[in-house]
Scaffold this active site. Structure first.
Site, PDB file in Angstrom:
ATOM      1  N   ARG A 242      -6.570  17.739  30.513  1.00 26.85           N
ATOM      2  CA  ARG A 242      -7.733  18.462  30.002  1.00 26.85           C
ATOM      3  C   ARG A 242      -7.219  19.558  29.083  1.00 26.85           C
ATOM      4  O   ARG A 242      -6.206  20.208  29.380  1.00 26.85           O
ATOM      5  CB  ARG A 242      -8.552  19.072  31.141  1.00 26.85           C
ATOM      6  CG  ARG A 242      -9.383  18.064  31.927  1.00 26.85           C
ATOM      7  CD  ARG A 242     -10.548  17.504  31.078  1.00 26.85           C
ATOM      8  NE  ARG A 242     -11.383  16.589  31.829  1.00 26.85           N
ATOM      9  CZ  ARG A 242     -11.268  15.258  31.813  1.00 26.85           C
ATOM     10  NH1 ARG A 242     -10.323  14.671  31.095  1.00 26.85           N
ATOM     11  NH2 ARG A 242     -12.107  14.504  32.518  1.00 26.85           N
ATOM     12  N   GLU A 271     -13.152  21.255  23.163  1.00 30.03           N
ATOM     13  CA  GLU A 271     -13.576  19.971  22.599  1.00 30.03           C
ATOM     14  C   GLU A 271     -15.061  19.980  22.236  1.00 30.03           C
ATOM     15  O   GLU A 271     -15.852  20.520  23.013  1.00 30.03           O
ATOM     16  CB  GLU A 271     -13.332  18.870  23.648  1.00 30.03           C
ATOM     17  CG  GLU A 271     -12.177  17.980  23.284  1.00 30.03           C
ATOM     18  CD  GLU A 271     -11.829  17.004  24.391  1.00 30.03           C
ATOM     19  OE1 GLU A 271     -10.762  17.164  24.991  1.00 30.03           O
ATOM     20  OE2 GLU A 271     -12.640  16.104  24.649  1.00 30.03           O
ATOM     21  N   HIS A 289      -9.297  12.449  22.224  1.00 32.75           N
ATOM     22  CA  HIS A 289      -9.553  12.119  23.633  1.00 32.75           C
ATOM     23  C   HIS A 289      -9.685  10.596  23.843  1.00 32.75           C
ATOM     24  O   HIS A 289     -10.741  10.094  24.256  1.00 32.75           O
ATOM     25  CB  HIS A 289     -10.807  12.854  24.132  1.00 32.75           C
ATOM     26  CG  HIS A 289     -10.797  13.076  25.628  1.00 32.75           C
ATOM     27  ND1 HIS A 289     -11.370  14.160  26.227  1.00 32.75           N
ATOM     28  CD2 HIS A 289     -10.282  12.327  26.641  1.00 32.75           C
ATOM     29  CE1 HIS A 289     -11.220  14.087  27.537  1.00 32.75           C
ATOM     30  NE2 HIS A 289     -10.558  12.967  27.810  1.00 32.75           N
TER      31      HIS A 289
HETATM   32  C1  DGY Z   1     -11.222  10.881  32.279  1.00 30.86           C
HETATM   33  O1  DGY Z   1     -11.518   9.798  32.799  1.00 30.86           O
HETATM   34  O2  DGY Z   1     -11.204  11.933  32.917  1.00 30.86           O
HETATM   35  C2  DGY Z   1     -10.841  10.872  30.844  1.00 30.86           C
HETATM   36  O3  DGY Z   1     -10.648  12.114  30.321  1.00 30.86           O
HETATM   37  C3  DGY Z   1     -11.779  10.026  30.032  1.00 30.86           C
HETATM   38  O4  DGY Z   1     -11.437   8.726  30.374  1.00 30.86           O
END
Ligand code: DGY
Length: 335
Positions: A242, A271, A289
């Site tokens: 993240r 984001e 992402h």
């Molecule tokens: C997640 O699954 O947490 C990703 O960031 C998106 O697939």
């Protein structure tokens, strides 16, 4: 085939087979279009629903739960990360919450590995260079990168995806060190051929640092200015977890000053905004992402989210709950 009896919200169109499967079982209110569902529409559309498939762009908090009403049974997140969901708030109201682990592990590790390779070997920069039509000729010191093979990989956050990274590193003859607040059993360390390090030691020893933590108050800005300074000037930092795990302004500064060699980033602090300093940094490989973005994996994530949703509505235990304690409390309650 069940009657269309469950009113549910799906916050963005999912792969077609998943939508077909859901439409056969539920009365779906769908937010169409590529944008995230606007907040006011989300709050309006969730009213009266018994379930929802949400995305990492949709905040599930007290306001959302108030807007939904007491009949809400489950929020099934279409992501393994669930920092968009206030899980204690869901649990306090006996609302189930689920995520999509496992099905995206290998795909996300593949992507993290491609960022390691791209950042180390200056792939994106080379591509930009040729497209700029700058005249060039092969040269002994042209666009030199860093070797990956036989170097040290530092994995921060040693869950499923971290393990998948360790397995990949073996093929490159790398030494693997890891940090996590939870230590796995020694047999697993042995099987994966990894050594534990305290975080600050890992940052000093690793040539490649790859982040696989969840986002929590403890991991926000885990990689800050001080920690970037601990890294080698030849280090490559990769983030597919993240964005807020890294202080982006500090990273942009470190890249600008050459404190580290490069970064490969799939996720961003605010984001979809990207820090202007990262947009300018030649040695930052930045992608939008895409960790789980393959046809097969997005289909599998959709089917798992849909299965969690429908299982809860049918009174079966959803396979991947993040608050399984709520299941015990509500298992005998009819929908
Ligand atoms: C997640 O699954 O947490 C990703 O960031 C998106 O697939």
């Amino acid at each position: 085939m069940a009657d269309k009896r469950w009113p549910v919200l799906v916050a963005r169109r999912l792969p077609a087979p998943v939508m077909d499967w859901l439409n056969e079982r539920c009365e779906v209110t769908l937010h169409e279009g590529p944008e995230a569902i606007p907040r006011d529409r989300l709050l309006r559309d969730i009213a009266g629903k018994v379930g929802a498939i949400t995305l990492l762009t949709d905040k599930v908090d007290d306001e959302f739960l108030d807007a939904a009403g007491e009949q809400l049974v489950i929020v099934a997140n279409y992501a393994v990360g669930f920092d968009n969901i206030d899980v204690p708030a869901c649990s306090a109201r006996n609302v189930l919450a689920s995520n999509t682990p496992d099905v995206l592990t290998e795909t996300t590790a593949d992507l993290a590995w491609s960022l390691i390779m791209s950042a180390a070997r200056r792939i994106a920069e080379g591509d930009r260079f040729l497209r700029s039509r700058t005249p060039w000729i092969w040269g002994p010191e042209m666009m030199l990168g860093q070797d990956v093979h036989h170097k040290t990989l530092g994995i921060v956050g040693f869950g499923r995806i971290g393990h998948a990274m360790a397995r990949r590193a073996r093929g490159f003859g790398m030494k693997v060190i890891y940090f996590d607040v939870y230590r796995p059993p020694p047999e697993l360390e042995e099987e994966l051929n990894v050594e534990y390090r305290e975080l600050d030691d890992l940052l000093m020893d690793a040539d490649f640092i790859t982040l696989h933590t969840n986002l929590s108050p403890e991991t926000r800005h885990l990689i800050n200015e001080e920690r970037l300074k601990r890294m080698k000037p030849t280090a490559v930092l990769v983030n597919t977890s993240r964005g807020p795990v890294i202080d982006e302004a500090a990273l942009a500064g470190a890249l600008d000053k050459g404190d580290i060699f490069a970064a490969g980033l799939d996720v961003f602090e605010n984001e979809p905004e990207v820090h202007p300093g990262l947009l300018e940094a030649e040695h930052a490989v930045i992608i939008p992402h895409l960790g789980s973005a393959t046809v097969d994996t997005r289909h599998a994530m959709g089917m798992l989210a849909a299965e969690n949703l429908v299982a809860a509505l049918e009174g079966r235990m959803p396979p991947t709950l993040v608050n399984p304690d709520v299941w015990e409390r509500r298992r005998n309650r009819p929908v």
